[in-house]
Enzyme design. Structure first.
Site, mmCIF file in Angstrom:
data_model
loop_
_atom_site.group_PDB
_atom_site.id
_atom_site.type_symbol
_atom_site.label_atom_id
_atom_site.label_comp_id
_atom_site.label_asym_id
_atom_site.label_seq_id
_atom_site.Cartn_x
_atom_site.Cartn_y
_atom_site.Cartn_z
ATOM 1 N N LYS A 111 0.811 -1.218 0.000
ATOM 2 C CA LYS A 111 0.000 0.000 0.000
ATOM 3 C C LYS A 111 0.848 1.273 0.000
ATOM 4 O O LYS A 111 0.473 2.282 -0.612
ATOM 5 C CB LYS A 111 -0.953 -0.015 1.199
ATOM 6 C CG LYS A 111 -2.061 -1.056 1.100
ATOM 7 C CD LYS A 111 -3.002 -0.970 2.281
ATOM 8 C CE LYS A 111 -4.194 -1.920 2.144
ATOM 9 N NZ LYS A 111 -3.813 -3.336 2.092
ATOM 10 N N GLU A 189 -2.644 7.011 8.141
ATOM 11 C CA GLU A 189 -3.015 8.111 7.264
ATOM 12 C C GLU A 189 -4.230 8.835 7.821
ATOM 13 O O GLU A 189 -4.905 8.332 8.735
ATOM 14 C CB GLU A 189 -3.285 7.618 5.841
ATOM 15 C CG GLU A 189 -4.469 6.710 5.689
ATOM 16 C CD GLU A 189 -4.664 6.225 4.254
ATOM 17 O OE1 GLU A 189 -3.740 6.383 3.429
ATOM 18 O OE2 GLU A 189 -5.735 5.673 3.958
ATOM 19 N N ARG A 282 -5.516 -8.447 -8.811
ATOM 20 C CA ARG A 282 -6.081 -9.792 -8.928
ATOM 21 C C ARG A 282 -7.541 -9.681 -9.317
ATOM 22 O O ARG A 282 -8.071 -8.570 -9.413
ATOM 23 C CB ARG A 282 -5.959 -10.512 -7.588
ATOM 24 C CG ARG A 282 -6.499 -9.649 -6.433
ATOM 25 C CD ARG A 282 -6.545 -10.361 -5.120
ATOM 26 N NE ARG A 282 -6.790 -9.481 -4.006
ATOM 27 C CZ ARG A 282 -7.970 -8.961 -3.675
ATOM 28 N NH1 ARG A 282 -9.027 -9.200 -4.435
ATOM 29 N NH2 ARG A 282 -8.112 -8.196 -2.619
#
Length: 656
Positions: A111, A189, A282
């Protein structure tokens, strides 16, 4: 001749095996004991020794080699985002990994690296930093303010994510996210959650050179960041969506993306602010609704892209698609009990416990079914929901020409759905409540909406599921259960009850340590034995009749000899509320001195891992741990109702 190993299980394995079969490919499945329904859809099947083998690169590569496979499809979860698998396949020979290149996976599966890529390309992200301690989380929060969100770099499916509203919650949230991260890496975050914020994702497909999109999905109906209801397309305007699609194409082009990928964002309907979240490199759980609105088999296209010479153009997937003219909804039916905080509800499910909806525009993707190669599955058709895997039972997918039509179809499909019998509970009432809620119709759903409105949603859902349907199924299950056991319990039935310590003589003539009682069933209110039995009894325990209710636990079975049950009537005895693996113990549970055994109210006594998510059993009050329950140690599977420890609140030390 192409031969495919599907390195996954459940409904996604069946989905992939079906598309491969239609292409004429030979297929190989892998499975574990008591979880082989998907294997009945494959030409060949290989049993794994343990669940952990799904995550072992060397095991998967070895099976692919031994069965002479030309391709491996990882599905989602497990090794689907691991660069190690395609690299190992390249070293082993010519077996092709159906997914992005290892270089693309390195970035998209991390990420923070994905965020860095977005920043370098001018794509909006929320402010955030990688952190190694709770102190660093607090420092970041002090600079931008609360709330903040802590995320595992390699989390997914709602795992490894915690929102923190105040400084006091940082320590526990950091530990839980770290515990749910396979790599033990997390970042923090700015939290963009709550009213106005929607979860939007774009479906991307690429051939390694060209990339294209197949519009977006909205996935804002979530619980603990686990998606429950998804819709395609969103109800946002095409003008609002276009910048997000452009950003996705920019990111995918830079990665020279090949195969299927989902690029995820948060979008604020009030301010029009949007930020990039992550890449899922995916096939996505909710790919089904994109298939429905675009009339394309995404898995078939994905397989074909890994045959040399196939391009998006040759698959007629190269021009930008026209705006969608239909709508699709996916409802995730899970083995969870909403009345118990969505606790996992494991247990057996028989074929008679399942009834699916049908009709135009209705599709079911599930592992609760048997394929053409039934000889590769257990002889008697049935399934077991365990604690090792995700709780997903089925995906109910509906399609309609308008939002109102597809909503009505979803409502009808849920009324026709029944799964579970008496052992397994499902979230069907929650799904029905979402669709029936006024906020669904007015497009007022945000990422924390379900958590704020869970009680109201469940109430609406319970009204929406026909009472006569539930009663009929309960009565049917009771008759089936009684007939299967050969036991007919009638009012007036007399029992002789003998109690003695385990291991003592079982002779009826023995007298040492044996207690004898008489028990009569005066009335029977419900008879679904052995799942449930209620009524009144007259016993030699008490001179007065007693009401009783006996219900079979929905928790997985655990050896009763290894642990002891807590007395649920004694507030000092802390019981495990669920079955799970102990991954962490409070030091007080193993300390020698009385002072070291002190605990504060709300402290984590044990941490249980269930479906790779960590659940905390907390101290009910300040006190001292008098003793630890039998068998309590890290690494063991603890059963529901087992005694964790005894806490004496009267002996709180000066440290408290």
């Amino acid at each position: 001749m192409h031969k495919l190993l599907v390195a996954n299980r459940g409904e996604i394995a069946i989905r992939i095996l079906r598309s491969a079969s239609e292409l004429g490919w030979t297929t190989v499945a892998i499975y574990t004991a008591n979880d082989g329904s998907h294997a009945s859809f494959a030409n060949e099947a290989v049993e794994l020794e343990t669940v952990a083998d799904f995550m072992k690169v060397e095991t998967i590569v070895d099976i692919a080699g031994r069965t002479n496979c030309t391709h491996i499809h990882p599905g989602y979860g497990f090794l689907s985002e691991s660069p190690a698998l395609p690299r190992a396949l390249a070293q082993a020979g010519s077996i092709i990994f159906i997914g992005p290149s290892p270089e693309a996976l390195e970035i998209s599966s991390d990420k923070m690296l994905s965020r860095n890529l977005a920043t370098s390309l001018g794509v909006n992200i929320a402010s955030g930093v990688r952190v190694k301690s709770a102190a660093e989380v607090r420092a970041f929060a002090s600079s931008i303010g609360y709330p903040v969100i802590i995320k595992a770099l390699d989390g997914g499916g709602g795992r490894g994510i915690r929102v923190v509203d105040t400084e006091s919650g940082v320590e526990e949230a950091f530990k839980r996210c770290l515990g749910e991260s396979p790599s033990k890496q997390v970042f923090v975050e700015r939290a963009l959650t709550g009213p106005g914020w929607k979860h939007i994702e774009v479906q991307i497909i690429g051939d390694g050179k060209a990339v294209n999109h197949l519009w977006e999905r909205e996935c804002s109906v979530q619980r603990r960041f686990q998606k429950i209801v998804e819709m395609a397309p969103s109800l946002l305007s095409r003008q609002a969506i276009q910048p997000i699609i452009d950003a996705s194409l920019k990111l995918a082009s830079h990665l020279k993306y090949k195969g299927l990928g989902t690029f995820e964002y948060l979008f604020n309907v009030q301010s029009r602010e949007w930020v990039f979240l992550e890449i899922n490199p995916r096939v996505q759980v909710e790919h089904t609704i994109t298939e429905e609105i675009n009339d394309v088999d995404l898995v078939r296209a994905q397989l074909l892209l890994f045959i040399p010479g196939t391009t998006l153009s040759s698959l007629n997937l190269s021009p930008p698609p026209s705006p969608p003219t239909s709508y699709a909804i996916q409802l995730r039916l899970t083995a969870e009990d909403p009345s118990r905080a969505f606790q996992l509800s494991p247990g057996p499910i028989s074929a008679s416990d399942v009834s699916w909806p049908a009709g135009w525009g209705v599709r079911i993707d599930t592992w609760l079914e048997a394929g053409p190669f039934i000889h590769k599955a257990p002889a008697d058709v049935g399934w077991v929901v365990g604690t090792e895997y995700d709780s997903l039972l089925a995906k109910i997918i509906v399609r309609g020409r308008s939002f109102d039509e597809v909503t009505s179809k979803a409502r009808r499909a849920l009324r026709e759905t029944y799964v579970g019998g008496n052992a397994v509970k499902t979230n069907i009432a929650v799904l029905a409540g979402v669709i029936d809620h006024p906020d669904w119709a007015s497009n007022a759903i945000d990422t924390l909406w379900l958590e704020r409105n869970a009680a109201e949603v469940l109430k609406l859902g319970n009204k929406a599921i026909p009472l006569d349907r539930k009663t009929a199924n309960k009565a049917s299950a009771a008759v089936t259960s009684a007939a299967a056991s050969g036991i007919l319990l009638q009012p007036g039935t007399l029992f002789n009850l003998t109690l003695s310590p385990s291991g003592s003589s079982s002779s009826p003539n023995a007298t040492t340590s044996i207690l004898k009682h008489t028990l009569t069933l005066n009335t029977i209110a419900e008879n679904a034995f052995p799942s449930a039995l209620s009524g009144t009894i007259q016993t030699s325990f008490s001179p007065l009749p007693l009401q009783f209710f006996l219900s079979q636990s929905t928790s997985a079975a655990v050896s009763s000899d290894a642990f002891e049950f807590a007395d649920l009537n004694d507030p000092s005895q802390v019981a495990s509320p669920m079955t799970g693996k102990i991954v962490e113990l409070h030091p007080a549970l193993s300390a020698a001195s009385s002072e070291a055994r002190a605990v504060r109210k709300g402290e984590a006594l044990v941490v249980l891992s269930v479906m790779k998510m960590e659940n905390v059993v907390m101290a009910p009050f300040d006190g001292v741990v008098e003793r630890t329950g039998k068998g309590i140690k890290a690494g063991v599977i603890l059963g529901e109702g087992s005694l964790v420890c005894v806490v004496d609140g009267k002996k709180a030390t000066s440290r408290l």
